[in-house]
Design an enzyme around this catalytic site. Structure first.
Site, mmCIF file in Angstrom:
data_model
loop_
_atom_site.group_PDB
_atom_site.id
_atom_site.type_symbol
_atom_site.label_atom_id
_atom_site.label_comp_id
_atom_site.label_asym_id
_atom_site.label_seq_id
_atom_site.Cartn_x
_atom_site.Cartn_y
_atom_site.Cartn_z
ATOM 1 N N HIS A 108 0.708 -1.084 0.067
ATOM 2 C CA HIS A 108 -0.095 0.219 0.010
ATOM 3 C C HIS A 108 0.788 1.225 0.223
ATOM 4 O O HIS A 108 0.231 2.304 -0.005
ATOM 5 C CB HIS A 108 -1.006 -0.014 1.241
ATOM 6 C CG HIS A 108 -2.022 -0.922 1.147
ATOM 7 N ND1 HIS A 108 -3.222 -0.660 0.732
ATOM 8 C CD2 HIS A 108 -2.008 -2.150 1.436
ATOM 9 C CE1 HIS A 108 -3.912 -1.755 0.532
ATOM 10 N NE2 HIS A 108 -3.395 -2.657 1.345
ATOM 11 N N LYS A 147 -7.766 14.493 4.729
ATOM 12 C CA LYS A 147 -6.879 13.242 4.593
ATOM 13 C C LYS A 147 -5.944 13.441 5.776
ATOM 14 O O LYS A 147 -5.813 14.361 6.396
ATOM 15 C CB LYS A 147 -6.273 12.928 3.464
ATOM 16 C CG LYS A 147 -5.804 14.528 2.900
ATOM 17 C CD LYS A 147 -5.180 14.101 1.402
ATOM 18 C CE LYS A 147 -6.110 14.100 0.258
ATOM 19 N NZ LYS A 147 -6.496 13.053 -0.238
ATOM 20 N N ARG A 148 -5.232 12.132 5.924
ATOM 21 C CA ARG A 148 -4.221 12.402 6.974
ATOM 22 C C ARG A 148 -3.281 13.583 6.570
ATOM 23 O O ARG A 148 -3.044 13.956 5.666
ATOM 24 C CB ARG A 148 -3.202 10.992 7.181
ATOM 25 C CG ARG A 148 -4.117 9.980 7.804
ATOM 26 C CD ARG A 148 -4.253 10.224 9.108
ATOM 27 N NE ARG A 148 -3.180 10.527 9.893
ATOM 28 C CZ ARG A 148 -2.570 9.214 10.742
ATOM 29 N NH1 ARG A 148 -3.370 8.211 10.573
ATOM 30 N NH2 ARG A 148 -1.374 9.389 11.470
ATOM 31 N N LYS A 189 1.431 14.584 1.249
ATOM 32 C CA LYS A 189 -0.042 14.848 0.576
ATOM 33 C C LYS A 189 -0.025 16.522 0.437
ATOM 34 O O LYS A 189 -1.197 17.044 -0.071
ATOM 35 C CB LYS A 189 -1.158 14.490 1.558
ATOM 36 C CG LYS A 189 -1.077 12.862 1.830
ATOM 37 C CD LYS A 189 -2.088 12.550 2.764
ATOM 38 C CE LYS A 189 -2.343 11.026 3.210
ATOM 39 N NZ LYS A 189 -2.765 10.257 2.040
ATOM 40 N N THR A 224 -8.192 7.025 -2.019
ATOM 41 C CA THR A 224 -9.667 6.428 -2.315
ATOM 42 C C THR A 224 -10.413 7.571 -2.013
ATOM 43 O O THR A 224 -11.852 7.523 -2.336
ATOM 44 C CB THR A 224 -9.779 5.271 -1.317
ATOM 45 O OG1 THR A 224 -9.361 5.552 0.018
ATOM 46 C CG2 THR A 224 -9.333 4.160 -1.870
ATOM 47 N N LYS A 268 -14.375 8.667 -3.829
ATOM 48 C CA LYS A 268 -15.544 9.116 -3.193
ATOM 49 C C LYS A 268 -16.146 10.468 -3.372
ATOM 50 O O LYS A 268 -17.489 10.839 -3.710
ATOM 51 C CB LYS A 268 -15.303 9.151 -1.534
ATOM 52 C CG LYS A 268 -15.008 7.634 -0.870
ATOM 53 C CD LYS A 268 -14.593 7.791 0.524
ATOM 54 C CE LYS A 268 -13.777 6.532 0.635
ATOM 55 N NZ LYS A 268 -12.919 6.523 2.162
HETATM 56 C C1 26V Z 1 2.283 1.579 8.132
HETATM 57 C C2 26V Z 1 2.815 1.523 9.610
HETATM 58 C C3 26V Z 1 3.958 1.362 9.957
HETATM 59 C C4 26V Z 1 3.930 1.004 11.334
HETATM 60 C C5 26V Z 1 3.166 1.655 12.278
HETATM 61 C C6 26V Z 1 1.631 1.658 11.614
HETATM 62 C C7 26V Z 1 1.422 1.532 10.282
HETATM 63 C C8 26V Z 1 0.285 1.604 9.814
HETATM 64 C C9 26V Z 1 0.096 1.871 8.522
HETATM 65 C C10 26V Z 1 1.075 1.693 7.557
HETATM 66 C C11 26V Z 1 0.910 1.754 6.211
HETATM 67 C C12 26V Z 1 0.096 2.918 5.551
HETATM 68 C C13 26V Z 1 -0.007 2.660 4.372
HETATM 69 C C14 26V Z 1 -1.046 3.154 3.680
HETATM 70 O O1 26V Z 1 -2.274 3.497 4.571
HETATM 71 N N1 26V Z 1 -1.437 3.313 2.603
HETATM 72 C C15 26V Z 1 -2.617 3.791 1.918
HETATM 73 O O2 26V Z 1 -3.347 2.631 1.413
HETATM 74 C C16 26V Z 1 -4.487 3.170 0.803
HETATM 75 C C17 26V Z 1 -5.271 1.998 0.309
HETATM 76 O O3 26V Z 1 -4.613 1.348 -0.498
HETATM 77 C C18 26V Z 1 -4.143 3.924 -0.487
HETATM 78 O O4 26V Z 1 -5.378 4.464 -1.005
HETATM 79 C C19 26V Z 1 -3.155 5.234 -0.133
HETATM 80 O O5 26V Z 1 -2.560 5.807 -1.173
HETATM 81 C C20 26V Z 1 -2.209 4.787 0.706
HETATM 82 O O6 26V Z 1 -1.393 5.790 1.138
#
Ligand code: 26V
Length: 811
Positions: free
Chosen positions: A356, A544-545, A550, A652, A656
């Site tokens: 992701h 968004k975050r 971003k 995403t 929406k």
């Molecule tokens: C990484 C980590 C590292 C450890 C701590 C907790 C944690 C939580 C999440 C992540 C990875 C986050 C990746 C993410 O959210 N990617 C998003 O995924 C969406 C669904 O595929 C996508 O639409 C977004 O562009 C993308 O940023």
């Protein structure tokens, strides 16, 4: 579809309320009314839930398990009513009782067990699997505290814990009889029995994994799948504590706390790797519990372990559940007594993995020493996988040590989770076309050349049931009045709406619906922030975050620039705009928190300046979450999707917004590219560096943000304003943003894209003035949004990755 009429529902509801509260409905508090309705709907759901489970047990259909650290469900009542096909009936029934259904729906706590896109995607996928008759279930952690609640106080983010279980959660069912034991620490005893090596785990710390099941209701199809979330509990019961002598008692408390910390709280990081032991524990905890229960259930119903690959698929949402791989190997070898080769073949055929993000800082890797101590048997298996894999590489890439060491699963003292996930699964996918290409050609190129067939793209999607039918009932009505209801089951039928766009009457209706939604949001803004906004201004939204890539800062700079122009020329002819922001920053991410302060400072300055009061307003809304998104998105005119090209894997919210008839201003990043391909260039506003240019700068250098700044008077002024007290009396306040833009050479090309962004915003201004054409653009966006339904995405996963039965063909 539930067959119930208004009067029956009314009767059931009154009875339920009485049963639960021991008093008449009219004497109840609103929260009690919500809870009673929730419990009633749960009763309705349970019959179909039991039947679905029975059907699954007796059938040979493949069961899909979606493993994810995050499920961002939001509220469930409205969705359950919608999918049962009784939301309208329920509304009428409650109206007659003098109760406002939407008001009750608003009382439900969001289930916020996720950070952002990745967790919300998991929730949309559950909805689509159930609605498409796919036996697909979620597996995750029941965090006691979800994603923190954000309050903006004096312009700053303040984090408050999200005690979402404070009130009764009507949706979950505790299943104590389905508990599992997960083992941490200890040692592994090896012995040979009957010529076979046996591994016994001794002196470990046991943790009880207690499952809570939540029903996932399919759309009018009698299917109810299951989301199973695990809670960590001490193995011994409370009573045992009293019998300990003092030393043991303290130890017991320590044990209890250490165990309970596992499912205590969701990590509020996204796109940032947190190398904490507790996180590793969380990851192993839920995959181990999940897999043990899946295999136990499978065998209980007579399944042959050698046929496991035909009967189940395990999907891992990013690398976080990657330990499913060695854990499944362990179960198959140590518990089921299969040999390595057989266990490996099954595991590889069962597991598939989605990536992701390409952000390097999100790549998970665990220190070998920590890993070995916490998960000794799992470590042995990972080591063996790595040895076998490296042997393969030595034979294939003779003498290419750099390449081999890059690809190795264990290296530089770390276990690299993405490498493990790629090597041991049969499918690796990205989440939008560009993202998948970058994985193949760049980030994972070594692996792509080794296993070209494993790599594939599955562009993300969103459930149109929540993100259109539920959150925008007026637009849904207009659509069904014009093109009928077929789009509900076949979202690409929304295309039929395009031909109605020549009708001015329809375009006016679109405008009216948007205005109604904007009025509602304006009220919400006034009630929560005390800011009066003009519903006739352009609602220009970035929610968004908060993250450097971003580029909320790019948005800030252009608002500051527009403000300067308005001050210089109060007669400047622009369409009035309301700039709306919302989003949480990770608590440890200073730059992101500082960005929230900047937005708040701009809001403070602009909103209190009478010279611009009829032209622009800035709003930073608190506590962005699913239920707030459902209010903001239908009320948006302009959707800001302005990430640095290559950095947003898909996005995403972009989907929406388009589905709700917003026009997008975007860089050619993630799924924006595919949105542009669908609506064509006239119906989206594109600007900025393209992927090739960005990758070229990263590789070869050649960008100087100082040069860009020094050649643009506007930027010189704006960057100075960040540190000269214009936006905060404390001149150091936004030094960090200033430094990132200039001294650290603007990693995300904010200054580079600034000029084009402003020109693109001018185009938006012109386009909006031609109201009739603007409405056409909005309509074209709606008409072409069907392909971004997660139903399409899930069908692609089902046929292309999971090989699960595609019963939805009959729909
Ligand atoms: C990484 C980590 C590292 C450890 C701590 C907790 C944690 C939580 C999440 C992540 C990875 C986050 C990746 C993410 O959210 N990617 C998003 O995924 C969406 C669904 O595929 C996508 O639409 C977004 O562009 C993308 O940023």
């Amino acid at each position: 579809m539930l067959d119930i009429n208004k009067d029956e529902l009314k009767k059931d509801y009154e009875k339920k309320f009485l049963e639960l509260n021991g008093k008449e409905l009219r004497d109840g508090a609103d929260l009690q009314k919500y809870e009673a309705l929730g419990m009633l709907v749960r009763d309705y759901v349970i019959r179909a839930w039991i039947n679905t489970n029975k059907k699954y047990k007796n059938s040979s259909e493949k069961q899909v398990y979606y493993f994810s650290m995050e499920f961002l469900l939001g509220r469930l009542l409205g969705d359950a009513l919608l999918n049962l096909g009784i939301r309208e009936t329920c509304k009428e029934a409650l109206d007659e009782l003098g109760i406002d259904l939407y008001k009750l729906e608003n009382l439900e706590q969001d289930q916020g067990l996720g950070n952002g896109g990745l967790g919300r995607l998991a929730a949309c996928f559950l909805d689509s699997m159930a609605s498409l008759n796919i036996p697909g279930h979620g597996c995750g952690i029941r965090y006691k505290y979800g994603f923190f609640e954000q309050k903006i106080i004096d312009g700053k983010q303040v984090e408050v814990s999200d005690n979402w279980l404070r009130e009764r959660n009507v949706w979950e069912m505790k299943k104590a009889d389905k508990s599992e034991i997960v083992k941490f620490g200890g040692e592994i005893k090896t012995e040979t029995i009957n010529g076979k090596l046996m591994f016994t785990h001794v002196n470990y710390e046991p943790v009880l994994a207690l499952p809570y099941d939540t029903p996932v209701v399919g759309y009018k199809n009698e299917v109810v799948n299951t989301l199973r979330l695990w809670s960590a509990e001490p193995v011994c019961n409370e009573f045992d504590f009293s019998s300990f002598n003092r030393g043991d008692f303290l130890k017991a408390i320590e044990y209890k706390n250490s165990v309970e910390s596992i499912s205590l709280v969701l990590y509020p990081e996204d796109s940032f790797y947190e190398g904490k032991k507790l996180r590793l524990k969380q990851e192993y905890f839920f995959v181990s519990a999940g897999l043990q229960s899946i295999v136990r259930d499978y065998k209980k119903h007579g399944g042959n372990i050698l046929e496991l690959e035909e009967k189940i698929a395990i999907h891992i949402n990013d690398t976080h559940p990657t330990l499913a791989i060695p854990e499944l190997m362990r179960i198959l070898m140590d518990d089921e007594r299969l040999d390595w080769e057989t266990a490996w073949r099954l595991t590889e055929n069962i597991v598939s993995y989605t990536n992701h993000t390409i952000l390097a800082e999100a790549l998970e890797k665990w220190p070998v020493e920590m890993f070995k101590k916490l998960l000794p048997r799992i470590y042995m298996i990972v080591e063996e996988i790595n040895e076998r894999f490296c042997k393969e590489l030595w034979n294939k890439y003779i003498g290419q040590w750099d390449k081999i060491s890059r690809m190795s699963i264990i290296g530089d003292g770390y276990i690299r989770m993405a490498n493990l996930a790629i090597v041991a699964s049969h499918s690796v996918n990205g989440v939008a076309k560009l993202h998948t290409e970058i994985l193949k050609k760049k980030e994972m190129a070594d692996f792509y050349y080794l296993y070209p067939k494993k790599f594939n793209n599955k562009t993300n999607g969103i459930t149109h049931r929540r993100w259109l039918l539920k959150c925008n009932p007026e637009l849904t009505n207009l659509l069904t009045e014009t093109i009928g209801e077929s789009f509900i089951k076949h979202p690409t039928d929304l295309e039929n709406f395009e031909k109605y766009l020549d009708d001015t009457n329809i375009r006016e209706k679109l405008a009216q619906i948007k205005l109604n939604n904007k009025n509602k949001l304006a009220t919400e803004i006034y009630n929560t922030k005390g800011i009066i906004v003009d519903p006739n201004s352009i609602f220009d939204v970035q929610v968004k975050r908060i993250h450097a890539y971003k580029r909320q800062t790019l948005n800030c700079l252009r608002i500051m620039e527009l403000y300067n122009r308005l001050i210089e020329n109060p007669n400047l002819d622009i369409v009035p705009r309301t700039f709306i922001f919302a989003g949480k920053a990770a608590p440890g991410y200073y730059l992101a928190k500082n960005t929230i302060e900047l937005i708040s400072s701009i809001a403070h300055k602009v909103n209190n300046d009478p010279r611009v009061k009829d032209k622009i307003k800035v709003v930073m809304m608190d506590n962005y979450r699913v239920s707030l998104a459902e209010k903001i998105i239908p009320a948006t005119d302009l959707s800001e999707q302005i990430s640095t090209t290559t950095k947003e894997a898909s996005g995403t919210s972009n989907m929406k917004f388009m589905m709700n008839g917003a026009v997008t201003i975007a860089t050619l990043d993630g799924a924006n590219i595919e949105i542009k391909d669908e609506v064509k260039e006239d119906n989206i506003v594109i600007f900025g560096l393209d992927a090739e240019e960005v990758l070229n700068y990263y590789k070869n250098g050649g960008y100087s943000s100082w040069d860009v700044c020094n050649n643009d008077l506007r930027l010189m002024k704006l960057t100075t304003e960040l540190i000269d007290g214009t936006y905060n009396v404390d001149r150091r306040r936004f030094k960090c943003i200033h430094e990132n833009l200039l001294d650290y050479n603007d990693e995300f090309f904010v200054l580079k894209d600034f000029d084009e962004y402003l020109k693109a915003q001018d185009r938006v201004d012109k386009l909006y003035r031609d109201s009739s054409n603007w409405q056409r653009m909005c309509g074209v966006n709606i008409a072409h949004s069907g392909i971004f339904s997660s139903d399409r995405t899930i069908k692609e996963y089902a046929t292309g990755i999971w090989g699960s039965e595609v019963l939805y063909k009959n729909l």
